[in-house]
Motif scaffolding. Structure first.
Motif, PDB file in Angstrom:
ATOM      1  N   THR A  25       0.833  -1.204   0.000  1.00 39.29           N
ATOM      2  CA  THR A  25       0.000   0.000   0.000  1.00 39.29           C
ATOM      3  C   THR A  25       0.864   1.249   0.000  1.00 39.29           C
ATOM      4  O   THR A  25       0.607   2.192  -0.756  1.00 39.29           O
ATOM      5  N   LEU A  26       1.889   1.273   0.825  1.00 40.51           N
ATOM      6  CA  LEU A  26       2.771   2.435   0.890  1.00 40.51           C
ATOM      7  C   LEU A  26       3.528   2.621  -0.427  1.00 40.51           C
ATOM      8  O   LEU A  26       3.686   3.748  -0.898  1.00 40.51           O
ATOM      9  N   GLY A  27       3.973   1.543  -1.028  1.00 39.69           N
ATOM     10  CA  GLY A  27       4.685   1.634  -2.300  1.00 39.69           C
ATOM     11  C   GLY A  27       3.819   2.163  -3.424  1.00 39.69           C
ATOM     12  O   GLY A  27       4.234   3.018  -4.209  1.00 39.69           O
ATOM     13  N   VAL A  28       2.598   1.674  -3.497  1.00 40.96           N
ATOM     14  CA  VAL A  28       1.674   2.137  -4.542  1.00 40.96           C
ATOM     15  C   VAL A  28       1.307   3.605  -4.316  1.00 40.96           C
ATOM     16  O   VAL A  28       1.243   4.385  -5.264  1.00 40.96           O
ATOM     17  N   ALA A  29       1.083   3.988  -3.075  1.00 41.90           N
ATOM     18  CA  ALA A  29       0.750   5.386  -2.779  1.00 41.90           C
ATOM     19  C   ALA A  29       1.922   6.303  -3.133  1.00 41.90           C
ATOM     20  O   ALA A  29       1.721   7.379  -3.706  1.00 41.90           O
ATOM     21  N   LEU A  68      -1.954  18.225  -3.476  1.00 42.27           N
ATOM     22  CA  LEU A  68      -3.008  17.204  -3.447  1.00 42.27           C
ATOM     23  C   LEU A  68      -2.452  15.831  -3.822  1.00 42.27           C
ATOM     24  O   LEU A  68      -2.868  14.809  -3.250  1.00 42.27           O
ATOM     25  N   ALA A  69      -1.514  15.780  -4.752  1.00 41.58           N
ATOM     26  CA  ALA A  69      -0.887  14.498  -5.118  1.00 41.58           C
ATOM     27  C   ALA A  69      -0.064  13.957  -3.956  1.00 41.58           C
ATOM     28  O   ALA A  69      -0.067  12.744  -3.696  1.00 41.58           O
ATOM     29  N   GLU A  70       0.630  14.816  -3.248  1.00 43.51           N
ATOM     30  CA  GLU A  70       1.421  14.371  -2.102  1.00 43.51           C
ATOM     31  C   GLU A  70       0.536  13.921  -0.948  1.00 43.51           C
ATOM     32  O   GLU A  70       0.961  13.121  -0.111  1.00 43.51           O
ATOM     33  N   ALA A  71      -0.679  14.431  -0.874  1.00 43.45           N
ATOM     34  CA  ALA A  71      -1.604  13.995   0.180  1.00 43.45           C
ATOM     35  C   ALA A  71      -1.895  12.501   0.050  1.00 43.45           C
ATOM     36  O   ALA A  71      -2.099  11.817   1.058  1.00 43.45           O
ATOM     37  N   ILE A  72      -1.902  11.995  -1.161  1.00 43.45           N
ATOM     38  CA  ILE A  72      -2.124  10.555  -1.375  1.00 43.45           C
ATOM     39  C   ILE A  72      -1.010   9.751  -0.708  1.00 43.45           C
ATOM     40  O   ILE A  72      -1.263   8.719  -0.086  1.00 43.45           O
ATOM     41  N   ALA A  73       0.229  10.218  -0.824  1.00 45.73           N
ATOM     42  CA  ALA A  73       1.342   9.519  -0.173  1.00 45.73           C
ATOM     43  C   ALA A  73       1.206   9.572   1.340  1.00 45.73           C
ATOM     44  O   ALA A  73       1.528   8.609   2.032  1.00 45.73           O
ATOM     45  N   ILE A  74       0.718  10.678   1.855  1.00 49.43           N
ATOM     46  CA  ILE A  74       0.528  10.785   3.307  1.00 49.43           C
ATOM     47  C   ILE A  74      -0.566   9.827   3.764  1.00 49.43           C
ATOM     48  O   ILE A  74      -0.445   9.191   4.812  1.00 49.43           O
ATOM     49  N   GLY A  76      -1.238   6.981   2.388  1.00 50.51           N
ATOM     50  CA  GLY A  76      -0.592   5.675   2.355  1.00 50.51           C
ATOM     51  C   GLY A  76       0.308   5.457   3.562  1.00 50.51           C
ATOM     52  O   GLY A  76       0.367   4.366   4.120  1.00 50.51           O
ATOM     53  N   LEU A  77       1.003   6.507   3.996  1.00 50.54           N
ATOM     54  CA  LEU A  77       1.857   6.402   5.167  1.00 50.54           C
ATOM     55  C   LEU A  77       1.037   6.165   6.425  1.00 50.54           C
ATOM     56  O   LEU A  77       1.388   5.352   7.268  1.00 50.54           O
ATOM     57  N   VAL A  78      -0.080   6.862   6.546  1.00 54.23           N
ATOM     58  CA  VAL A  78      -0.963   6.658   7.690  1.00 54.23           C
ATOM     59  C   VAL A  78      -1.519   5.234   7.674  1.00 54.23           C
ATOM     60  O   VAL A  78      -1.573   4.555   8.707  1.00 54.23           O
ATOM     61  N   SER A  79      -1.906   4.764   6.493  1.00 52.12           N
ATOM     62  CA  SER A  79      -2.416   3.394   6.372  1.00 52.12           C
ATOM     63  C   SER A  79      -1.339   2.378   6.724  1.00 52.12           C
ATOM     64  O   SER A  79      -1.633   1.329   7.306  1.00 52.12           O
ATOM     65  N   PHE A  80      -0.079   2.676   6.413  1.00 52.61           N
ATOM     66  CA  PHE A  80       1.015   1.786   6.734  1.00 52.61           C
ATOM     67  C   PHE A  80       1.167   1.598   8.236  1.00 52.61           C
ATOM     68  O   PHE A  80       1.402   0.504   8.714  1.00 52.61           O
ATOM     69  N   PHE A  81       1.011   2.683   9.000  1.00 51.05           N
ATOM     70  CA  PHE A  81       1.189   2.599  10.442  1.00 51.05           C
ATOM     71  C   PHE A  81      -0.044   2.060  11.171  1.00 51.05           C
ATOM     72  O   PHE A  81       0.049   1.695  12.343  1.00 51.05           O
ATOM     73  N   LEU A  82      -1.171   2.046  10.515  1.00 45.60           N
ATOM     74  CA  LEU A  82      -2.370   1.499  11.163  1.00 45.60           C
ATOM     75  C   LEU A  82      -2.399   0.033  10.889  1.00 45.60           C
ATOM     76  O   LEU A  82      -2.636  -0.862  11.416  1.00 45.60           O
TER      77      LEU A  82
END
Length: 82
Positions: A25-29, A68-74, A76-82
């Motif tokens: 998920t983090l890689g794709v984001a 807005l594009a960088e928000a997608i990566a953020i 993904g990072l939040v999803s990685f830690f959850l």
């Protein structure tokens, strides 16, 4: 292999699957954010090349698009830690 080891192996396999899903998920984001920022920069550079007098307006819109594009990566990072 004894019967006592089976629950431990199942728990380890489940944990490994969760780690893979989080990393994927983090890689794709991150890849999506990189592509989005690259396309935004490319389009902004092309637009300034066509109409140099509109540089300020194009820069503002490009910065908003990149944020807005960088928000997608953020996300993904939040999803990685959850």
């Amino acid at each position: 292999m004894t019967i006592e080891m089976m629950p431990m192996m199942a728990a380890a396999a489940e944990a490994a699957t969760g780690i893979f899903n989080a990393n994927f998920t983090l890689g794709v984001a991150g890849a999506g954010a990189g592509i989005g920022v690259g396309l935004t920069g490319m389009a902004a550079a092309g637009a300034v090349g066509r109409n140099p007098t509109a540089f300020g307006k194009i820069l503002t819109i490009a910065i908003i698009g990149m944020a807005l594009a960088e928000a997608i990566a953020i996300y993904g990072l939040v999803s990685f830690f959850l």
